[in-house]
Enzyme design. Structure first.
Site, mmCIF file in Angstrom:
data_model
loop_
_atom_site.group_PDB
_atom_site.id
_atom_site.type_symbol
_atom_site.label_atom_id
_atom_site.label_comp_id
_atom_site.label_asym_id
_atom_site.label_seq_id
_atom_site.Cartn_x
_atom_site.Cartn_y
_atom_site.Cartn_z
ATOM 1 N N ASP A 1 -6.699 1.272 -1.435
ATOM 2 C CA ASP A 1 -7.030 1.621 -2.367
ATOM 3 C C ASP A 1 -6.261 1.453 -3.752
ATOM 4 O OD1 ASP A 1 -8.209 3.572 -4.461
ATOM 5 O OD2 ASP A 1 -7.407 5.011 -3.732
ATOM 6 N N GLU B 1 3.015 1.907 -0.764
ATOM 7 C CA GLU B 1 2.379 1.998 -2.331
ATOM 8 C C GLU B 1 3.570 0.682 -2.423
ATOM 9 O OE1 GLU B 1 2.380 1.040 -6.271
ATOM 10 O OE2 GLU B 1 1.068 2.316 -5.523
ATOM 11 N N ASP C 1 4.656 -3.718 -0.239
ATOM 12 C CA ASP C 1 4.099 -5.137 -0.654
ATOM 13 C C ASP C 1 2.497 -4.486 0.457
ATOM 14 O OD1 ASP C 1 1.974 -6.790 0.686
ATOM 15 O OD2 ASP C 1 2.074 -7.200 -1.667
ATOM 16 N N GLY C 2 0.854 -3.970 0.387
ATOM 17 C CA GLY C 2 0.591 -3.436 1.442
ATOM 18 C C GLY C 2 -0.070 -4.247 2.767
ATOM 19 N N ARG D 1 4.880 -2.960 -14.571
ATOM 20 C CA ARG D 1 3.562 -2.383 -15.417
ATOM 21 C C ARG D 1 4.417 -1.377 -16.266
ATOM 22 N NH1 ARG D 1 2.062 -0.470 -10.125
ATOM 23 N NH2 ARG D 1 0.880 -2.108 -9.723
#
Length: 294
Positions: free
Chosen positions: A160, A112, A139-140, A29
């Site tokens: 979150d 994160e 990756d979570g 992003r």
């Protein structure tokens, strides 16, 4: 009409005053850090929107900015003295910092996916890392899968993660929540930051319920955020809640968290289920991204 004109002028004026102090394109992003007077914010700029992920008051960094962050501390009304905390989605590291101050002996691990976000948290938001507070760029869901293989358990799991538009689809499914449940310690709690205004509201609720059973919604009237508290053994009694509110109140005051008010925002789904019984559950095969435009 006048009030809408004034509101528009106010928003425009605020935007004009914002000073961008960092901007980069990461793997995932566009990342922006800007300042408006005393407020410093981390923002994700995607094709569809620009959203603030984390903010801090430069002159009072202990004071929490976002409503949802404050609501997350309702977790401490259903579990006490967390010793192993897992946070999926870092932002500026605000939650991690506060939890570390509250429970300096607790181990906190932040996960994160975007290395650029971790760097920004370190450089611009005073993210604390030490022998008790650690972080992974991963990756979570992959992290939780590997934690399960290692037989790790966490007594406070905070979900979150946010990609700038919504919660990543693979972190919203029944299969994922079952994996999360597998690393939740006995007596622990899962706290998920999600939305009360989303078209996925009913699907999310049904999916959490299918894995964890009855849960607690924590939300304020006319606000878009909600915190889901799931995986705990039983709803605290009124006496237990009052006792915990009394104990936590002074500790949380410096962060501008009114835990007494927050305790009144808690709704137990056993008493009030607000989704149809036939609501379709989100799975790895059924996760309708078209509903994310809310």
């Amino acid at each position: 009409m006048l009030k809408y004109v004034l509101l528009a002028l106010s928003v425009f004026s605020g935007a004009a005053l914002a000073n961008v102090i960092h901007e980069e394109r990461s793997l995932y992003r566009n990342i922006i850090v800007d300042e408006t007077r005393d407020l410093r914010c981390l923002k994700f700029n995607t094709k569809s929107s620009q959203t603030s992920q984390s903010c801090m008051y430069k002159n009072d960094p202990d004071k929490l900015v976002f409503n949802y962050t404050k609501l997350t501390f309702a977790s401490l009304l259903v579990t006490e003295n967390p010793k192993n905390v897992l946070i999926i989605g870092l932002g500026g590291g605000t939650l991690s910092n506060v939890i570390h101050e509250l429970y300096p002996a607790a181990k906190i691990h932040n996960v994160e996916i975007d290395p650029a976000v971790l760097s920004v948290a370190r450089d611009y938001f005073s993210f604390i890392e030490n022998d008790k507070v650690t972080s992974s760029v991963q990756d979570g869901r992959i992290f939780i899968k590997r934690a399960a293989i290692k037989k790790k358990k966490y007594d406070w799991i905070i979900l979150d993660a946010f990609n700038g538009d919504y919660i990543p689809e693979h972190l919203l499914t029944k299969e994922f929540f079952e994996e999360v449940k597998g690393v939740l310690a006995d007596g622990g709690v899962v706290a998920a930051n999600t939305f009360s205004s989303s078209k996925l509201y009913e699907h999310e609720s049904a999916t959490y319920h299918s894995v964890f059973g009855d849960f607690i919604n924590v939300s304020r009237a006319n606000r878009s955020n909600r915190i889901i508290l799931a995986g705990f053994k039983a709803m605290p009694t009124k006496a237990q809640l009052n006792e915990r509110v009394k104990a936590l109140g002074p500790k949380l005051k410096k962060y501008d968290v009114d835990i007494n008010a927050i305790s009144n925002y808690m709704q137990y789904t056993k008493d009030e289920q607000d989704w149809p019984k036939n609501t379709k559950i989100l799975t790895d095969q059924y996760s309708p991204a078209n509903l994310l435009n809310f």
